[in-house]
Design a protein around this motif. Structure first.
Motif, PDB file in Angstrom:
ATOM      1  N   ARG A   1       0.854  -1.179   0.000  1.00 54.46           N
ATOM      2  CA  ARG A   1       0.000   0.000   0.000  1.00 54.46           C
ATOM      3  C   ARG A   1       0.896   1.237   0.000  1.00 54.46           C
ATOM      4  NH1 ARG A   1       0.316   2.091   5.073  1.00 54.46           N
ATOM      5  NH2 ARG A   1       0.848   0.672   6.775  1.00 54.46           N
ATOM      6  N   PRO A   2       0.375   2.379  -0.427  1.00 55.78           N
ATOM      7  CA  PRO A   2       1.193   3.597  -0.440  1.00 55.78           C
ATOM      8  C   PRO A   2       1.660   3.979   0.961  1.00 55.78           C
ATOM      9  CG  PRO A   2      -0.805   3.888  -1.753  1.00 55.78           C
ATOM     10  CD  PRO A   2      -0.960   2.587  -1.005  1.00 55.78           C
ATOM     11  N   GLY A   3       2.885   4.508   1.040  1.00 55.12           N
ATOM     12  CA  GLY A   3       3.393   5.024   2.301  1.00 55.12           C
ATOM     13  C   GLY A   3       4.246   4.078   3.101  1.00 55.12           C
ATOM     14  N   LEU A   4       4.369   2.812   2.681  1.00 55.29           N
ATOM     15  CA  LEU A   4       5.208   1.872   3.431  1.00 55.29           C
ATOM     16  C   LEU A   4       6.683   2.229   3.235  1.00 55.29           C
ATOM     17  CD1 LEU A   4       3.519  -1.592   2.712  1.00 55.29           C
ATOM     18  CD2 LEU A   4       3.506  -0.317   4.849  1.00 55.29           C
ATOM     19  N   PRO A   5       7.471   2.251   4.318  1.00 58.29           N
ATOM     20  CA  PRO A   5       8.909   2.532   4.156  1.00 58.29           C
ATOM     21  C   PRO A   5       9.594   1.369   3.456  1.00 58.29           C
ATOM     22  CG  PRO A   5       8.413   1.904   6.421  1.00 58.29           C
ATOM     23  CD  PRO A   5       7.089   2.026   5.727  1.00 58.29           C
ATOM     24  N   ALA A   6      10.478   1.689   2.523  1.00 57.22           N
ATOM     25  CA  ALA A   6      11.165   0.660   1.735  1.00 57.22           C
ATOM     26  C   ALA A   6      12.588   0.477   2.248  1.00 57.22           C
ATOM     27  CB  ALA A   6      11.189   1.049   0.261  1.00 57.22           C
ATOM     28  N   PRO A   7      13.028  -0.763   2.451  1.00 56.22           N
ATOM     29  CA  PRO A   7      14.408  -1.011   2.860  1.00 56.22           C
ATOM     30  C   PRO A   7      15.336  -0.890   1.651  1.00 56.22           C
ATOM     31  CG  PRO A   7      13.294  -3.093   2.540  1.00 56.22           C
ATOM     32  CD  PRO A   7      12.258  -2.024   2.307  1.00 56.22           C
ATOM     33  N   LYS A   8      16.597  -1.096   1.889  1.00 57.54           N
ATOM     34  CA  LYS A   8      17.586  -1.079   0.812  1.00 57.54           C
ATOM     35  C   LYS A   8      18.369  -2.390   0.836  1.00 57.54           C
ATOM     36  CE  LYS A   8      21.441   1.602  -1.052  1.00 57.54           C
ATOM     37  NZ  LYS A   8      22.394   2.717  -0.818  1.00 57.54           N
ATOM     38  N   PRO A   9      18.213  -3.223  -0.194  1.00 54.58           N
ATOM     39  CA  PRO A   9      17.390  -3.048  -1.392  1.00 54.58           C
ATOM     40  C   PRO A   9      15.922  -3.285  -1.088  1.00 54.58           C
ATOM     41  CG  PRO A   9      18.383  -5.220  -1.425  1.00 54.58           C
ATOM     42  CD  PRO A   9      18.954  -4.527  -0.215  1.00 54.58           C
ATOM     43  N   SER A  10      15.059  -2.774  -1.977  1.00 50.10           N
ATOM     44  CA  SER A  10      13.623  -2.909  -1.766  1.00 50.10           C
ATOM     45  C   SER A  10      13.097  -4.251  -2.251  1.00 50.10           C
ATOM     46  CB  SER A  10      12.883  -1.786  -2.485  1.00 50.10           C
ATOM     47  OG  SER A  10      13.143  -1.823  -3.880  1.00 50.10           O
ATOM     48  N   GLY A  11      13.902  -4.983  -3.017  1.00 50.97           N
ATOM     49  CA  GLY A  11      13.458  -6.281  -3.513  1.00 50.97           C
ATOM     50  C   GLY A  11      14.487  -6.892  -4.446  1.00 50.97           C
ATOM     51  N   PHE A  12      14.110  -7.974  -5.102  1.00 53.08           N
ATOM     52  CA  PHE A  12      15.036  -8.680  -6.001  1.00 53.08           C
ATOM     53  C   PHE A  12      14.232  -9.432  -7.054  1.00 53.08           C
ATOM     54  CE2 PHE A  12      13.793 -11.617  -2.751  1.00 53.08           C
ATOM     55  CZ  PHE A  12      13.767 -12.876  -3.340  1.00 53.08           C
ATOM     56  N   TYR A  13      14.936  -9.830  -8.098  1.00 50.38           N
ATOM     57  CA  TYR A  13      14.339 -10.640  -9.156  1.00 50.38           C
ATOM     58  C   TYR A  13      14.682 -12.110  -8.947  1.00 50.38           C
ATOM     59  CZ  TYR A  13      12.651  -6.911 -12.208  1.00 50.38           C
ATOM     60  OH  TYR A  13      11.949  -5.865 -12.734  1.00 50.38           O
ATOM     61  N   HIS A  14      13.723 -12.976  -9.243  1.00 50.42           N
ATOM     62  CA  HIS A  14      13.957 -14.420  -9.255  1.00 50.42           C
ATOM     63  C   HIS A  14      12.993 -15.035 -10.255  1.00 50.42           C
ATOM     64  CE1 HIS A  14      13.668 -18.663  -7.845  1.00 50.42           C
ATOM     65  NE2 HIS A  14      14.967 -18.495  -7.642  1.00 50.42           N
ATOM     66  N   GLN A  15      13.535 -15.814 -11.198  1.00 53.71           N
ATOM     67  CA  GLN A  15      12.738 -16.371 -12.294  1.00 53.71           C
ATOM     68  C   GLN A  15      11.987 -15.265 -13.032  1.00 53.71           C
ATOM     69  OE1 GLN A  15      13.252 -19.183 -13.362  1.00 53.71           O
ATOM     70  NE2 GLN A  15      14.010 -20.416 -11.658  1.00 53.71           N
ATOM     71  N   ASP A  16      12.691 -14.146 -13.187  1.00 57.93           N
ATOM     72  CA  ASP A  16      12.162 -12.996 -13.929  1.00 57.93           C
ATOM     73  C   ASP A  16      10.954 -12.355 -13.260  1.00 57.93           C
ATOM     74  OD1 ASP A  16      13.533 -11.867 -15.962  1.00 57.93           O
ATOM     75  OD2 ASP A  16      12.577 -12.971 -17.591  1.00 57.93           O
ATOM     76  N   VAL A  17      10.731 -12.632 -11.985  1.00 59.30           N
ATOM     77  CA  VAL A  17       9.622 -12.040 -11.233  1.00 59.30           C
ATOM     78  C   VAL A  17      10.199 -11.191 -10.110  1.00 59.30           C
ATOM     79  CG1 VAL A  17       7.604 -12.501  -9.781  1.00 59.30           C
ATOM     80  CG2 VAL A  17       8.047 -13.934 -11.791  1.00 59.30           C
ATOM     81  N   TRP A  18       9.664  -9.975  -9.954  1.00 58.59           N
ATOM     82  CA  TRP A  18      10.109  -9.077  -8.899  1.00 58.59           C
ATOM     83  C   TRP A  18       9.473  -9.466  -7.572  1.00 58.59           C
ATOM     84  CZ3 TRP A  18      13.629  -5.697  -7.544  1.00 58.59           C
ATOM     85  CH2 TRP A  18      13.387  -4.833  -6.478  1.00 58.59           C
ATOM     86  N   HIS A  19      10.292  -9.609  -6.527  1.00 62.42           N
ATOM     87  CA  HIS A  19       9.826  -9.930  -5.181  1.00 62.42           C
ATOM     88  C   HIS A  19      10.160  -8.757  -4.264  1.00 62.42           C
ATOM     89  CE1 HIS A  19       8.995 -14.207  -6.092  1.00 62.42           C
ATOM     90  NE2 HIS A  19      10.059 -14.103  -6.882  1.00 62.42           N
ATOM     91  N   SER A  20       9.133  -8.136  -3.700  1.00 57.80           N
ATOM     92  CA  SER A  20       9.350  -7.039  -2.766  1.00 57.80           C
ATOM     93  C   SER A  20       9.788  -7.599  -1.420  1.00 57.80           C
ATOM     94  CB  SER A  20       8.067  -6.229  -2.601  1.00 57.80           C
ATOM     95  OG  SER A  20       8.186  -5.318  -1.520  1.00 57.80           O
ATOM     96  N   LEU A  21      10.690  -6.872  -0.755  1.00 55.92           N
ATOM     97  CA  LEU A  21      11.160  -7.292   0.571  1.00 55.92           C
ATOM     98  C   LEU A  21      10.390  -6.611   1.704  1.00 55.92           C
ATOM     99  CD1 LEU A  21      15.030  -7.383   0.009  1.00 55.92           C
ATOM    100  CD2 LEU A  21      13.484  -9.319   0.295  1.00 55.92           C
TER     101      LEU A  21
END
Length: 372
Positions: A306-326
């Motif tokens: 949802r909007p406004g969530l603080p994002a870590p660094k890194p915010s996510g990664f790719y696996h099997q060409d799919v983006w996964h948010s952390l």
């Protein structure tokens, strides 16, 4: 002649480059000082009519902004191109001993040593390196954190987020010497690009001139036309057309880059040493799954996005060409039908720069429907 991008009195050339904010701070030319530590709001601040929570957050916000602006000192090379950082000679190695395999959810740390074109280790920081951990066979990848130790070495840290093979890749985007050139241009030049102003007379006659926020960058040999941006109230200028009056402006568009560098500067910014991959310094590693659990990914429980969530660094990664948010549980829409199902009944407003334009073009070309 193509139609101009904007109408007069709406946007200035300064607003064509979206989402870029330049901060000009009166500090010594050598560097920007280290960010101050956060400190609590003063007692007198609590008596202000402003929200106490807003005032309390100002020192932290200021510290965050100062931290973002900070860049290590970049001493000049005194014209010696061979003393600049070399992507071919710079090396990196594991911080600790090599292991047979690494645990999923852990970290891999790497030491990078910057060297010049003579092979000598650098003694100061300021280089712009980017690092990634890649799993080509798994179509996986995650950005690494690069910490400048300001002595010619850099600490790279990579989260281990998938089980299987992974390899480190490091790129030199700009040497510290090139960063110094870019910093000087940013400090001294008011404009690095020009714009085209389009004028049209009552009989249909058309003339095109150069416009800019810097009147000297219009190339005008005589008078200039002056305009004021309706949103920011800032002034911008166009060279006066040969025959048409200033009020015949019908629009403007982006033009070309201005000549703002010397041959020495251009050599430091040249493609041969810009955005180049360093020779591989570490063999591919194997990441093993945790002893408990059978997941091949290091994903902890996450709230819905949802909007406004603080994002870590890194915010996510790719696996099997799919983006996964952390930091939140995102959904993937891999087919046109699933995209349509998500968008049905919604009005989506998009605002951004050319990157968002690419996303819009992808959406337009992928989803078969009637677009406005």
């Amino acid at each position: 002649m193509s139609e101009p991008d904007t109408l007069p009195g709406t946007l200035s050339p300064k607003t064509l480059v979206a989402w870029i904010i330049y901060f000009k701070i009166s500090l010594p030319d050598s560097t920007i000082p280290r960010p101050p530590k956060p400190r609590p709001a003063s007692k007198s601040a609590s008596k202000s009519t402003e929200s106490p929570s807003l005032l309390a957050s100002l020192p932290q916000e200021l510290a965050n902004l100062t931290h973002l602006l900070y860049w290590p000192p970049t001493p000049g090379d005194e014209g010696d191109l061979l003393a600049s950082t070399s992507p071919q000679n710079s090396t990196y190695h594991l911080r600790g001993p090599t292991q047979a395999s690494y645990a999923l959810g852990g970290y891999l740390e790497v030491i990078l040593v910057a060297r010049d074109h003579r092979g000598r280790p650098k003694t100061h920081g300021g280089d712009l390196f980017r690092a990634q951990l890649l799993g080509p066979d798994l179509k996986a990848g995650v950005p690494g954190d690069v910490q400048d130790l300001e002595n010619g070495t850099y600490l790279l840290s990579f989260p281990l987020l998938w089980a299987g093979q992974a390899q480190v890749q490091v790129r030199l985007i700009h040497s510290s010497e090139a960063v110094g050139v870019l910093r000087r241009i940013w400090r001294e030049k008011r404009a690095t690009v020009d714009f085209r102003g389009y004028f049209r007379g009552p009989t249909g006659a058309e003339e095109t001139v150069i416009c800019n926020v810097d009147p000297q960058s219009t190339g005008a040999k005589g008078p200039t036309c002056q305009y004021r941006d309706v949103d920011s109230s800032e002034l911008w200028f166009c060279a006066q057309p040969p025959t048409l009056p200033c009020d015949s402006l019908v629009g403007h568009s982006s033009g070309s880059y201005l000549k703002v560098t010397t041959p020495h500067d251009e050599a430091l910014l040249a493609w041969k040493v810009t955005d180049k991959v360093l020779p591989r310094g570490i063999s591919p590693i194997q990441i093993r799954m945790a002893a408990t659990g059978n997941s091949s990914l290091a994903l902890s429980p996450r709230p819905a996005c949802r909007p406004g969530l603080p994002a870590p660094k890194p915010s996510g990664f790719y696996h099997q060409d799919v983006w996964h948010s952390l930091f939140c549980s995102a959904r993937s829409f891999s087919t046109a039908d699933s995209i349509l199902g998500c968008l049905a009944g919604h009005v989506v407003h998009m605002m951004g720069d050319s990157t968002l334009r690419q996303w819009w073009e992808y959406l337009r070309d992928t989803v078969p429907c009637e677009w406005p």
